[in-house]
Design a protein around this motif. Structure first.
Motif, PDB file in Angstrom:
ATOM      1  N   MET A   1       0.858  -1.164   0.000  1.00 17.58           N
ATOM      2  CA  MET A   1       0.000   0.000   0.000  1.00 17.58           C
ATOM      3  C   MET A   1       0.903   1.226   0.000  1.00 17.58           C
ATOM      4  O   MET A   1       2.036   1.181   0.451  1.00 17.58           O
ATOM      5  CB  MET A   1      -0.903  -0.019   1.228  1.00 17.58           C
ATOM      6  N   PHE A   2       0.347   2.324  -0.496  1.00 20.65           N
ATOM      7  CA  PHE A   2       1.107   3.565  -0.592  1.00 20.65           C
ATOM      8  C   PHE A   2       0.329   4.716   0.025  1.00 20.65           C
ATOM      9  O   PHE A   2      -0.895   4.773  -0.080  1.00 20.65           O
ATOM     10  CB  PHE A   2       1.374   3.912  -2.063  1.00 20.65           C
ATOM     11  N   ILE A   3       1.067   5.616   0.660  1.00 17.05           N
ATOM     12  CA  ILE A   3       0.533   6.905   1.079  1.00 17.05           C
ATOM     13  C   ILE A   3       1.166   7.933   0.151  1.00 17.05           C
ATOM     14  O   ILE A   3       2.392   7.997   0.038  1.00 17.05           O
ATOM     15  CB  ILE A   3       0.908   7.240   2.534  1.00 17.05           C
ATOM     16  N   VAL A   4       0.335   8.692  -0.522  1.00 17.45           N
ATOM     17  CA  VAL A   4       0.817   9.762  -1.387  1.00 17.45           C
ATOM     18  C   VAL A   4       0.471  11.076  -0.716  1.00 17.45           C
ATOM     19  O   VAL A   4      -0.692  11.334  -0.399  1.00 17.45           O
ATOM     20  CB  VAL A   4       0.167   9.707  -2.787  1.00 17.45           C
ATOM     21  N   GLY A  33      -9.233   0.840  -9.595  1.00 20.40           N
ATOM     22  CA  GLY A  33      -8.915   0.008  -8.440  1.00 20.40           C
ATOM     23  C   GLY A  33      -7.637   0.398  -7.729  1.00 20.40           C
ATOM     24  O   GLY A  33      -7.286  -0.200  -6.717  1.00 20.40           O
ATOM     25  N   LEU A  34      -6.924   1.399  -8.226  1.00 20.20           N
ATOM     26  CA  LEU A  34      -5.667   1.817  -7.589  1.00 20.20           C
ATOM     27  C   LEU A  34      -5.883   2.642  -6.326  1.00 20.20           C
ATOM     28  O   LEU A  34      -5.139   2.506  -5.361  1.00 20.20           O
ATOM     29  CB  LEU A  34      -4.811   2.637  -8.561  1.00 20.20           C
ATOM     30  N   ALA A  51      -3.258   4.379  -1.748  1.00 19.42           N
ATOM     31  CA  ALA A  51      -3.328   3.647  -3.014  1.00 19.42           C
ATOM     32  C   ALA A  51      -2.756   2.251  -2.850  1.00 19.42           C
ATOM     33  O   ALA A  51      -2.055   1.953  -1.883  1.00 19.42           O
ATOM     34  CB  ALA A  51      -2.560   4.402  -4.096  1.00 19.42           C
ATOM     35  N   ARG A  52      -3.048   1.408  -3.836  1.00 16.74           N
ATOM     36  CA  ARG A  52      -2.503   0.053  -3.856  1.00 16.74           C
ATOM     37  C   ARG A  52      -2.022  -0.243  -5.269  1.00 16.74           C
ATOM     38  O   ARG A  52      -2.209   0.567  -6.168  1.00 16.74           O
ATOM     39  CB  ARG A  52      -3.556  -0.958  -3.436  1.00 16.74           C
ATOM     40  N   GLY A  53      -1.419  -1.402  -5.433  1.00 16.93           N
ATOM     41  CA  GLY A  53      -0.937  -1.791  -6.753  1.00 16.93           C
ATOM     42  C   GLY A  53       0.569  -1.703  -6.849  1.00 16.93           C
ATOM     43  O   GLY A  53       1.269  -1.681  -5.836  1.00 16.93           O
ATOM     44  N   GLU A  54       1.047  -1.625  -8.062  1.00 15.98           N
ATOM     45  CA  GLU A  54       2.485  -1.515  -8.312  1.00 15.98           C
ATOM     46  C   GLU A  54       2.900  -0.049  -8.319  1.00 15.98           C
ATOM     47  O   GLU A  54       2.165   0.814  -8.806  1.00 15.98           O
ATOM     48  CB  GLU A  54       2.831  -2.159  -9.658  1.00 15.98           C
ATOM     49  N   ARG A  55       4.092   0.220  -7.802  1.00 15.42           N
ATOM     50  CA  ARG A  55       4.565   1.604  -7.716  1.00 15.42           C
ATOM     51  C   ARG A  55       4.615   2.277  -9.090  1.00 15.42           C
ATOM     52  O   ARG A  55       4.211   3.436  -9.233  1.00 15.42           O
ATOM     53  CB  ARG A  55       5.933   1.662  -7.045  1.00 15.42           C
ATOM     54  N   ALA A  56       5.096   1.574 -10.105  1.00  8.01           N
ATOM     55  CA  ALA A  56       5.194   2.164 -11.441  1.00  8.01           C
ATOM     56  C   ALA A  56       3.814   2.562 -11.967  1.00  8.01           C
ATOM     57  O   ALA A  56       3.659   3.612 -12.605  1.00  8.01           O
ATOM     58  CB  ALA A  56       5.873   1.194 -12.399  1.00  8.01           C
ATOM     59  N   CYS A  91      -9.101  -5.018   6.501  1.00  8.72           N
ATOM     60  CA  CYS A  91      -8.908  -5.281   5.069  1.00  8.72           C
ATOM     61  C   CYS A  91      -7.629  -4.628   4.542  1.00  8.72           C
ATOM     62  O   CYS A  91      -7.046  -5.096   3.555  1.00  8.72           O
ATOM     63  CB  CYS A  91     -10.108  -4.793   4.258  1.00  8.72           C
ATOM     64  N   LEU A  92      -7.144  -3.585   5.197  1.00 11.38           N
ATOM     65  CA  LEU A  92      -5.916  -2.916   4.743  1.00 11.38           C
ATOM     66  C   LEU A  92      -4.661  -3.721   5.008  1.00 11.38           C
ATOM     67  O   LEU A  92      -3.630  -3.471   4.408  1.00 11.38           O
ATOM     68  CB  LEU A  92      -5.791  -1.544   5.416  1.00 11.38           C
ATOM     69  N   ARG A  93      -4.754  -4.712   5.877  1.00 11.77           N
ATOM     70  CA  ARG A  93      -3.562  -5.501   6.196  1.00 11.77           C
ATOM     71  C   ARG A  93      -3.216  -6.483   5.091  1.00 11.77           C
ATOM     72  O   ARG A  93      -2.123  -7.036   5.078  1.00 11.77           O
ATOM     73  CB  ARG A  93      -3.751  -6.223   7.526  1.00 11.77           C
TER      74      ARG A  93
END
Length: 95
Positions: A1-4, A33-34, A51-56, A91-93
């Motif tokens: 997961m990402f924090i932007v 879905g990101l 956000a979720r997913g791949e960093r790129a 669910c975030l885990r």
């Protein structure tokens, strides 16, 4: 997961001029879905996105934000893995 963390680098009048386009961009991110959550910082100096997913994939999405295209915001991405949470956020885990 990402924090932007978005930080505005332009006057709020410039931000407000593109706000409707930015919200449309956010909706596209949710539809893909990101994006998981988003909102303004208080005081209004920018915003935060989960956000979720791949960093790129996330970086490509952020580059299309109207605020980024116009050079109005700076973005800091932090990746993290939630190992504990309140029950309603379990669910975030798994992200």
């Amino acid at each position: 997961m990402f924090i932007v963390s978005l930080s505005y680098i332009a006057p709020l009048s410039d931000i407000d001029a593109l706000l409707e386009q930015h919200v449309a961009w956010l909706r596209q991110g949710y539809a893909s879905g990101l994006l998981l959550a988003s909102g303004r910082k208080t005081p209004r100096t920018g915003g935060v996105i989960l956000a979720r997913g791949e960093r790129a994939e996330l970086e490509a999405l952020l580059a299309r934000d109207p605020f980024a295209v116009a050079g109005l915001a700076r973005y800091e991405i932090t990746e993290f893995h939630a190992s504990m949470s309140a029950p309603e956020l379990d669910c975030l885990r798994n992200i």
